[in-house]
Write a protein that holds these residues in place. Structure first.
Motif, PDB file in Angstrom:
ATOM      1  N   LEU B  17       0.872  -1.169   0.000  1.00  0.00           N
ATOM      2  CA  LEU B  17       0.000   0.000   0.000  1.00  0.00           C
ATOM      3  C   LEU B  17       0.909   1.218   0.000  1.00  0.00           C
ATOM      4  O   LEU B  17       1.824   1.309   0.806  1.00  0.00           O
ATOM      5  CB  LEU B  17      -0.882   0.005   1.246  1.00  0.00           C
ATOM      6  CG  LEU B  17      -1.647   1.293   1.500  1.00  0.00           C
ATOM      7  CD1 LEU B  17      -2.858   1.358   0.606  1.00  0.00           C
ATOM      8  CD2 LEU B  17      -2.067   1.403   2.940  1.00  0.00           C
ATOM      9  N   HIS B  18       0.650   2.107  -0.920  1.00  0.00           N
ATOM     10  CA  HIS B  18       1.467   3.312  -1.009  1.00  0.00           C
ATOM     11  C   HIS B  18       0.772   4.435  -0.256  1.00  0.00           C
ATOM     12  O   HIS B  18      -0.364   4.771  -0.547  1.00  0.00           O
ATOM     13  CB  HIS B  18       1.671   3.653  -2.484  1.00  0.00           C
ATOM     14  CG  HIS B  18       2.362   4.940  -2.698  1.00  0.00           C
ATOM     15  ND1 HIS B  18       2.198   5.676  -3.826  1.00  0.00           N
ATOM     16  CD2 HIS B  18       3.204   5.620  -1.919  1.00  0.00           C
ATOM     17  CE1 HIS B  18       2.915   6.775  -3.721  1.00  0.00           C
ATOM     18  NE2 HIS B  18       3.528   6.760  -2.579  1.00  0.00           N
ATOM     19  N   LEU B  19       1.453   4.962   0.744  1.00  0.00           N
ATOM     20  CA  LEU B  19       0.845   5.965   1.617  1.00  0.00           C
ATOM     21  C   LEU B  19       1.661   7.245   1.553  1.00  0.00           C
ATOM     22  O   LEU B  19       2.825   7.265   1.933  1.00  0.00           O
ATOM     23  CB  LEU B  19       0.819   5.407   3.043  1.00  0.00           C
ATOM     24  CG  LEU B  19       0.137   6.206   4.120  1.00  0.00           C
ATOM     25  CD1 LEU B  19      -1.342   6.289   3.844  1.00  0.00           C
ATOM     26  CD2 LEU B  19       0.344   5.532   5.464  1.00  0.00           C
ATOM     27  N   ASN B  20       1.039   8.288   1.038  1.00  0.00           N
ATOM     28  CA  ASN B  20       1.709   9.585   0.979  1.00  0.00           C
ATOM     29  C   ASN B  20       1.318  10.377   2.219  1.00  0.00           C
ATOM     30  O   ASN B  20       0.169  10.688   2.424  1.00  0.00           O
ATOM     31  CB  ASN B  20       1.266  10.310  -0.297  1.00  0.00           C
ATOM     32  CG  ASN B  20       1.893  11.654  -0.457  1.00  0.00           C
ATOM     33  OD1 ASN B  20       2.344  12.267   0.506  1.00  0.00           O
ATOM     34  ND2 ASN B  20       1.943  12.153  -1.662  1.00  0.00           N
ATOM     35  N   LYS B  49      -1.670  -2.139  -4.093  1.00  0.00           N
ATOM     36  CA  LYS B  49      -3.072  -2.369  -3.750  1.00  0.00           C
ATOM     37  C   LYS B  49      -3.743  -1.062  -3.399  1.00  0.00           C
ATOM     38  O   LYS B  49      -3.109  -0.117  -2.947  1.00  0.00           O
ATOM     39  CB  LYS B  49      -3.155  -3.337  -2.572  1.00  0.00           C
ATOM     40  CG  LYS B  49      -2.987  -4.776  -2.992  1.00  0.00           C
ATOM     41  CD  LYS B  49      -4.226  -5.252  -3.723  1.00  0.00           C
ATOM     42  CE  LYS B  49      -3.812  -6.200  -4.830  1.00  0.00           C
ATOM     43  NZ  LYS B  49      -4.903  -6.511  -5.735  1.00  0.00           N
ATOM     44  N   GLY B  50      -5.056  -1.047  -3.573  1.00  0.00           N
ATOM     45  CA  GLY B  50      -5.785   0.194  -3.353  1.00  0.00           C
ATOM     46  C   GLY B  50      -6.257   0.385  -1.928  1.00  0.00           C
ATOM     47  O   GLY B  50      -6.592   1.474  -1.520  1.00  0.00           O
ATOM     48  N   THR B  51      -6.311  -0.649  -1.158  1.00  0.00           N
ATOM     49  CA  THR B  51      -6.880  -0.520   0.174  1.00  0.00           C
ATOM     50  C   THR B  51      -5.970  -1.147   1.225  1.00  0.00           C
ATOM     51  O   THR B  51      -5.330  -2.155   0.962  1.00  0.00           O
ATOM     52  CB  THR B  51      -8.293  -1.154   0.220  1.00  0.00           C
ATOM     53  OG1 THR B  51      -8.534  -1.593   1.559  1.00  0.00           O
ATOM     54  CG2 THR B  51      -8.400  -2.344  -0.680  1.00  0.00           C
ATOM     55  N   ARG B  53      -6.677  -2.909   3.671  1.00  0.00           N
ATOM     56  CA  ARG B  53      -7.093  -4.237   4.103  1.00  0.00           C
ATOM     57  C   ARG B  53      -6.514  -5.354   3.249  1.00  0.00           C
ATOM     58  O   ARG B  53      -6.520  -6.513   3.642  1.00  0.00           O
ATOM     59  CB  ARG B  53      -8.617  -4.317   4.110  1.00  0.00           C
ATOM     60  CG  ARG B  53      -9.219  -3.538   5.237  1.00  0.00           C
ATOM     61  CD  ARG B  53     -10.717  -3.435   5.107  1.00  0.00           C
ATOM     62  NE  ARG B  53     -11.197  -2.199   5.722  1.00  0.00           N
ATOM     63  CZ  ARG B  53     -11.396  -2.037   7.022  1.00  0.00           C
ATOM     64  NH1 ARG B  53     -11.144  -3.016   7.833  1.00  0.00           N
ATOM     65  NH2 ARG B  53     -11.831  -0.886   7.496  1.00  0.00           N
ATOM     66  N   ARG B  71      -4.559   9.912  10.523  1.00  0.00           N
ATOM     67  CA  ARG B  71      -4.927   9.053   9.387  1.00  0.00           C
ATOM     68  C   ARG B  71      -3.930   7.926   9.203  1.00  0.00           C
ATOM     69  O   ARG B  71      -4.296   6.825   8.847  1.00  0.00           O
ATOM     70  CB  ARG B  71      -5.006   9.872   8.091  1.00  0.00           C
ATOM     71  CG  ARG B  71      -6.332  10.565   7.886  1.00  0.00           C
ATOM     72  CD  ARG B  71      -6.351  11.884   8.571  1.00  0.00           C
ATOM     73  NE  ARG B  71      -7.612  12.580   8.417  1.00  0.00           N
ATOM     74  CZ  ARG B  71      -7.912  13.683   9.086  1.00  0.00           C
ATOM     75  NH1 ARG B  71      -7.055  14.183   9.950  1.00  0.00           N
ATOM     76  NH2 ARG B  71      -9.052  14.269   8.902  1.00  0.00           N
ATOM     77  N   ARG B  74      -4.697   5.307  11.653  1.00  0.00           N
ATOM     78  CA  ARG B  74      -5.896   4.584  11.240  1.00  0.00           C
ATOM     79  C   ARG B  74      -5.593   3.584  10.136  1.00  0.00           C
ATOM     80  O   ARG B  74      -6.051   2.450  10.166  1.00  0.00           O
ATOM     81  CB  ARG B  74      -6.956   5.574  10.779  1.00  0.00           C
ATOM     82  CG  ARG B  74      -8.273   5.340  11.486  1.00  0.00           C
ATOM     83  CD  ARG B  74      -9.217   6.466  11.258  1.00  0.00           C
ATOM     84  NE  ARG B  74      -9.950   6.317  10.010  1.00  0.00           N
ATOM     85  CZ  ARG B  74     -10.702   7.290   9.505  1.00  0.00           C
ATOM     86  NH1 ARG B  74     -10.797   8.443  10.127  1.00  0.00           N
ATOM     87  NH2 ARG B  74     -11.337   7.117   8.378  1.00  0.00           N
TER      88      ARG B  74
END
Lengths: 411, 139, 156
Positions: B17-20, B49-51, B53, B71, B74
């Motif tokens: 998951l890519h998180l900016n 992946k988009g999510t 989960r 965030r 979360r």
């Protein structure tokens, strides 16, 4: 009929910047869009006041990773005006050369993302493959792939050799050939064109009144380009055309960007062939006299503006940065109004707010009394299945609020 | 036997998951570029992946801004165990040039535990691939 | 349109409302007006001179007062309208009636300087985080940020 408010963002893998959008839908049509910024706010303008000019040059480079050269150039040419120094011709040519190569990389990136949002992933992979050629050119000139750090006050930091010139010209030939193929696909392929035509309309009057910039406004038929209007660096010596389209939709923006790519290739070739001989940099003073300057620059996404006020020390009194994307938000909000959910990613293009996986919470706003209630995903599922059972095949409108109350009473 | 199978599948298909968290986009496009035809990280089974989960690995880019802090926690809680966090780039490691700004908390490790750090401003795709391979090798 | 023509048109139309009018470098014009005449000046340059595009609004803290700069552009020139605002009573009227695209910049000014924009259609904070303390305006010169200490995981 109740309206749905769906929060989209701020975290999503394809979302380039963390931005939060609150959209109100009536059925499948977007009624209202609310933008909340600040997720990416780092406080650069305050920090710039505490750092010296040369430190700020590297700070401004890190405003944006895609158009990093645009901010340093804008800042450097402003400070050069304050310092009253004139960079040598060769330095300016190399600076402009890097700027145009950067524009090629940014537009290729955008084209790919537009293809991706339209569900055309092959196009995405193709353009990103060719973007690597551009990245190689940039790496050979500056030494880094993304933050080039080629600018300094009074010129540029690295020279271009004859051998490098030849390599750039060779890879340019390949790029041209490939871009022609993409133009052919992007503007004539029926499925792709059908997907992007008429989506995200922005009329000329609206674009003007909302102060939109860059390819967005040029696609609405307004000939606005800082390179032509307010020429900086060596743009008054290079022949080029300002590309416009009059459709004002996503198709128009693709056309503008593809045509700009060809203009970029022409300009790069011209600059390489007419590169003057001489120095690339002059010495710059450390302290700057008290003055103020407004510096403009045409970045790949639109106009950059830096307002720099100096106070006689080696630190600026105030640095104000206006990036093009901020100017385009009001226009984007207008474009999104009245469009379908499926078109949102396309209109946002680079920002992909995927509805189904962005958030697991949906807010229901009761239009009558304006009270908002937050429903969990499970509740919604329950609601949906109950509603299905109730109306069978007939899409009969059942008040969601009533159903919700039932669930709440049960629990 | 089962443990071996689990380990094998974990190494062979890490979904990321890519998180900016407030980055300047440079690391983000380099992360994307390493998934593209030239570098092709997908040959190691890595998939974007988009999510949260669906993901095993969170790839964090950028310094943590005040607004995104909650965030990130979360998103971290949403990722199923076992989870790994990779801090990509100098900003995600310590804050880089943004260190000390009023809206920046610092590196990712100020908020969530980090398993691997990949230095660079921005990270080159080669370095990124190297970091991912090293993380997988440590499993 | 060249700079001299713009300057004479501004002088003809605004007369004694012009407090200062300079042209320090090519294509850059600085105009200073009173804050009560701001909307009038903006609609004048919009209608008479065709400056429809507001680039941005810059805020400046001059320790004893604030200053706002409205940067406008047409095809070639940039007009910067300068307005002085007192520190004790930082209020300015909105220009969204003339330029609808100004809304984001005005919200930014509100967040960063604490200058109250009167009659703004949407006064919510735009940039500052949700848990931002009331009354802290980062770009004011007297506002200083103290960085809290960091603990390095695994460090000493």
């Amino acid at each position: 009929m109740e309206e749905f408010t769906v929060p989209i963002g701020p975290q999503h893998p394809a979302l380039k910047e963390p931005i939060s959008l609150r959209m109100t839908f009536d059925g499948e049509v977007v009624k209202h869009v609310d933008v909340r910024l600040g997720y990416n706010h780092r406080g650069m303008e305050k920090m710039a006041e505490e750092r010296s000019y040369i430190q700020n040059l590297y700070l401004t480079e890190r405003i944006c990773g895609i158009c990093s050269h645009s901010h340093t150039t804008c800042f450097a040419q402003g400070v050069e005006k304050l310092m009253e120094i004139e960079p040598p011709k060769r330095g300016l040519y190399i600076r402009t050369l890097v700027a145009e190569i950067e524009r090629v990389h940014s537009h290729l990136l955008w084209l790919g993302v537009a293809g991706h949002e339209a569900g055309f992933d092959t196009f995405f992979m193709y353009t990103w493959r060719d973007r690597e050629i551009v990245m190689d050119i940039l790496e050979s000139i500056s030494g880094n792939r993304v933050h080039y750090a080629i600018n300094t006050f009074g010129g540029v930091r690295r020279d271009i050799s004859e051998a490098q010139k030849q390599t750039i010209l060779d890879s340019l030939g390949l790029l041209k050939q490939r871009t022609e193929y993409y133009t052919n696909i992007g503007t004539t392929e029926p499925t792709f064109v059908a997907r992007i035509k008429g989506v995200g309309k922005l009329s000329k009057e609206l674009a003007l009144s909302l102060c939109a910039v860059g390819p967005t406004v040029r696609a609405s038929g307004i000939k606005s380009d800082v390179r032509k209007d307010d020429p900086y660096a060596v743009y008054n010596e290079i022949p080029f055309e300002v590309c416009t389209a009059d459709t004002g939709d996503v198709f128009g923006r693709v056309v503008v960007r593809v045509n700009e790519l060809f203009e970029c290739y022409k300009m790069i070739e011209f600059m390489l062939k007419n590169l003057p001989v001489g120095d690339i940099v002059v010495k710059a003073p450390r302290r700057v006299k008290e003055n103020e300057v407004v510096s403009r620059y045409e970045a790949p996404r639109g106009e950059n503006l830096h307002y720099i006020k100096s106070n006689g020390t080696d630190k600026p009194e105030r640095l104000k940065v206006r990036a093009p994307t901020l100017a385009n938000y009001p226009a984007t909000v207008e474009m999104l109004k009245g469009c379908f959910i499926a078109d949102i990613p396309l209109i946002f293009a680079a920002i992909d707010p995927c509805i189904c996986c962005a958030e697991r919470m949906v807010e229901l706003v009761n239009v009558k009394n304006g009270e908002a209630s937050v429903v969990s995903f499970g509740d919604l599922k329950k609601l949906a299945s109950e509603q299905y059972k109730k109306c069978g095949n007939k899409p009969e409108p059942v008040s969601i609020a009533k159903q919700l109350e039932k669930i709440r009473r049960k629990s | 036997m089962l443990a071996q199978l689990v380990r094998w599948s974990r190494i062979k298909s890490p979904w990321v998951l890519h998180l900016n968290t407030g980055a300047c986009n440079a690391c983000d496009i380099e992360v994307l570029a390493s998934l593209m035809p030239r570098f092709d990280l997908e040959r190691f089974g890595v998939q974007l992946k988009g999510t949260p989960r669906h993901a095993d690995v969170i790839i964090c880019t950028g310094p943590v801004t005040r607004q995104t802090k909650d965030r990130i926690i979360r998103v971290y809680e949403q990722v199923p165990d076992p989870k790994f966090v990779v801090a990509v780039g100098a900003c995600a490691m310590s804050g880089c040039v943004y260190r000390g700004m009023y809206n920046v908390i610092g590196g990712i490790d100020q908020v969530i535990p980090v398993n691997a750090y990949i230095p660079g401003c921005p990270v080159r795709p080669d370095a990124f691939i190297d970091g991912v391979v090293k993380l997988l090798g440590s499993l | 349109m060249n700079e001299e023509k713009i300057i004479t048109t501004i002088k003809e139309n605004l007369k004694d409302k012009v407090l200062e009018l300079t042209n320090p470098s090519p294509r850059r014009i600085f105009l200073k007006v009173d804050k009560n005449n701001l909307c009038e000046a903006i609609s004048m340059i919009k209608e008479k001179l065709g400056f429809t595009y507001l680039i941005t609004i810059t805020g400046l803290d001059k320790t004893d007062s604030f200053e706002l700069l409205y940067h406008f552009a047409d095809d070639t020139n940039v007009i910067n309208i300068r307005v002085s605002i007192s520190r004790e009573n930082p209020i300015v009227s909105t220009v969204t009636g003339v330029i609808p695209g100004a809304i984001l910049y005005e919200r930014e000014i509100q967040d960063m300087f604490g200058i109250k924009v009167e009659n703004i259609p949407d006064p919510r904070p735009l940039i500052t985080p949700d848990d931002w303390p009331e009354g802290a305006y980062p770009l004011r010169k007297d506002w200083k940020y103290e960085r809290p200490g960091e603990t390095i995981p695994g460090g000493k």
